[in-house]
Design a protein around this motif. Structure first.
Motif, PDB file in Angstrom:
ATOM      1  N   LYS A  51      11.042  59.243  25.762  1.00  0.00           N
ATOM      2  CA  LYS A  51      10.485  59.425  24.418  1.00  0.00           C
ATOM      3  C   LYS A  51      10.819  58.221  23.536  1.00  0.00           C
ATOM      4  O   LYS A  51       9.945  57.680  22.843  1.00  0.00           O
ATOM      5  CB  LYS A  51      11.047  60.724  23.818  1.00  0.00           C
ATOM      6  CG  LYS A  51      10.254  61.230  22.638  1.00  0.00           C
ATOM      7  CD  LYS A  51      10.770  62.560  22.142  1.00  0.00           C
ATOM      8  CE  LYS A  51      10.007  62.916  20.873  1.00  0.00           C
ATOM      9  NZ  LYS A  51      10.752  63.734  19.957  1.00  0.00           N
ATOM     10  N   GLU A  52      12.096  57.798  23.574  1.00  0.00           N
ATOM     11  CA  GLU A  52      12.510  56.607  22.808  1.00  0.00           C
ATOM     12  C   GLU A  52      11.714  55.383  23.255  1.00  0.00           C
ATOM     13  O   GLU A  52      11.258  54.587  22.440  1.00  0.00           O
ATOM     14  CB  GLU A  52      13.985  56.288  23.084  1.00  0.00           C
ATOM     15  CG  GLU A  52      15.009  57.110  22.369  1.00  0.00           C
ATOM     16  CD  GLU A  52      16.407  56.675  22.819  1.00  0.00           C
ATOM     17  OE1 GLU A  52      17.157  56.258  21.951  1.00  0.00           O
ATOM     18  OE2 GLU A  52      16.721  56.740  24.029  1.00  0.00           O
ATOM     19  N   THR A  53      11.595  55.227  24.571  1.00  0.00           N
ATOM     20  CA  THR A  53      10.904  54.063  25.136  1.00  0.00           C
ATOM     21  C   THR A  53       9.470  53.999  24.638  1.00  0.00           C
ATOM     22  O   THR A  53       9.008  52.957  24.163  1.00  0.00           O
ATOM     23  CB  THR A  53      10.921  54.144  26.681  1.00  0.00           C
ATOM     24  OG1 THR A  53      12.266  54.250  27.123  1.00  0.00           O
ATOM     25  CG2 THR A  53      10.267  52.918  27.292  1.00  0.00           C
ATOM     26  N   LEU A  54       8.757  55.149  24.727  1.00  0.00           N
ATOM     27  CA  LEU A  54       7.352  55.170  24.305  1.00  0.00           C
ATOM     28  C   LEU A  54       7.227  54.955  22.804  1.00  0.00           C
ATOM     29  O   LEU A  54       6.331  54.242  22.350  1.00  0.00           O
ATOM     30  CB  LEU A  54       6.710  56.498  24.713  1.00  0.00           C
ATOM     31  CG  LEU A  54       6.179  56.517  26.140  1.00  0.00           C
ATOM     32  CD1 LEU A  54       5.827  57.930  26.570  1.00  0.00           C
ATOM     33  CD2 LEU A  54       4.964  55.603  26.275  1.00  0.00           C
ATOM     34  N   GLY A  55       8.136  55.539  22.032  1.00  0.00           N
ATOM     35  CA  GLY A  55       8.094  55.392  20.578  1.00  0.00           C
ATOM     36  C   GLY A  55       8.242  53.930  20.171  1.00  0.00           C
ATOM     37  O   GLY A  55       7.441  53.403  19.392  1.00  0.00           O
ATOM     38  N   HIS A  56       9.231  53.256  20.725  1.00  0.00           N
ATOM     39  CA  HIS A  56       9.448  51.850  20.376  1.00  0.00           C
ATOM     40  C   HIS A  56       8.340  50.962  20.934  1.00  0.00           C
ATOM     41  O   HIS A  56       7.878  50.043  20.261  1.00  0.00           O
ATOM     42  CB  HIS A  56      10.823  51.390  20.886  1.00  0.00           C
ATOM     43  CG  HIS A  56      11.943  51.835  20.008  1.00  0.00           C
ATOM     44  ND1 HIS A  56      12.056  51.458  18.687  1.00  0.00           N
ATOM     45  CD2 HIS A  56      13.013  52.642  20.252  1.00  0.00           C
ATOM     46  CE1 HIS A  56      13.134  52.012  18.152  1.00  0.00           C
ATOM     47  NE2 HIS A  56      13.731  52.745  19.084  1.00  0.00           N
ATOM     48  N   ALA A  57       7.922  51.231  22.169  1.00  0.00           N
ATOM     49  CA  ALA A  57       6.872  50.395  22.769  1.00  0.00           C
ATOM     50  C   ALA A  57       5.572  50.518  21.973  1.00  0.00           C
ATOM     51  O   ALA A  57       4.896  49.530  21.710  1.00  0.00           O
ATOM     52  CB  ALA A  57       6.655  50.784  24.228  1.00  0.00           C
ATOM     53  N   ARG A  58       5.232  51.757  21.557  1.00  0.00           N
ATOM     54  CA  ARG A  58       3.990  51.962  20.790  1.00  0.00           C
ATOM     55  C   ARG A  58       4.092  51.322  19.409  1.00  0.00           C
ATOM     56  O   ARG A  58       3.083  50.949  18.820  1.00  0.00           O
ATOM     57  CB  ARG A  58       3.670  53.459  20.683  1.00  0.00           C
ATOM     58  CG  ARG A  58       3.226  54.032  22.023  1.00  0.00           C
ATOM     59  CD  ARG A  58       2.202  55.158  21.845  1.00  0.00           C
ATOM     60  NE  ARG A  58       1.401  55.297  23.065  1.00  0.00           N
ATOM     61  CZ  ARG A  58       1.570  56.260  23.966  1.00  0.00           C
ATOM     62  NH1 ARG A  58       2.474  57.191  23.776  1.00  0.00           N
ATOM     63  NH2 ARG A  58       0.803  56.302  25.036  1.00  0.00           N
ATOM     64  N   ALA A  59       5.317  51.181  18.897  1.00  0.00           N
ATOM     65  CA  ALA A  59       5.506  50.503  17.607  1.00  0.00           C
ATOM     66  C   ALA A  59       5.510  48.980  17.787  1.00  0.00           C
ATOM     67  O   ALA A  59       5.680  48.244  16.816  1.00  0.00           O
ATOM     68  CB  ALA A  59       6.807  50.981  16.965  1.00  0.00           C
TER      69      ALA A  59
END
Ligand SMILES: [Zn+2]
Length: 154
Positions: A51-59
């Protein structure tokens, strides 16, 4: 398990795949999970969950994740050895984690994909039938309208 923290989603074009820098070479900030990359002048976010990975990557942020050190993987044999020792449970786990982290690297290149895996939520291109990260069967989609070409059996 011995691991190393590698940088993903680095926006600098020369590092289109994976930034060769390691977490340890980045400058610490006042947050333990954030470091600064002097080369890109970007913060890098150490992620332990998907979840953290996707959140930061999408940002659009650089992310770092842990991947097993290559010394944890089974040895590669070339030729016709007389005896190949069986993998240990630890080596099999290191192989599984390494494969998954490579799948995540691949998924992070598809952030604009029109669909995500229903199980792990990483993005996946329409032509792929199963998730590169978790192996979940998704079926193939047509390029244009998102119609499923073949539908999962269950
Ligand atoms: Zn998945």
């Amino acid at each position: 398990m011995k691991t190393k923290r590698t940088i993903r989603n680095c926006p600098l074009p020369v590092f289109r795949q994976v930034c060769p820098k390691t977490w340890e070479s980045l400058t610490p900030t006042d947050q333990a999970s954030v470091r600064h990359c002097a080369q890109c002048d970007q913060n890098v976010y150490l992620c332990s969950t998907d979840k953290e990975t996707l959140g930061h990557a999408r940002a659009g942020h650089c992310v770092a994740r842990e991947i097993p050190d290559s010394s944890e993987l089974p040895a590669m044999y070339v030729g016709q050895p007389t005896y190949v020792p069986p993998h240990t449970a630890e080596q099999d786990e290191a192989l599984r984690l390494t494969h998954r982290e490579r799948g995540i690297n691949d998924a992070l290149k598809n952030l604009r994909a029109i669909r995500s895996c229903p199980r792990c939520h990483y993005p996946s291109p329409s032509w792929r039938t199963d998730c590169r990260v978790c192996g979940c069967w998704m079926g193939r989609m047509s390029q244009g309208d998102g119609t499923k070409l073949d539908v999962p059996a269950d």
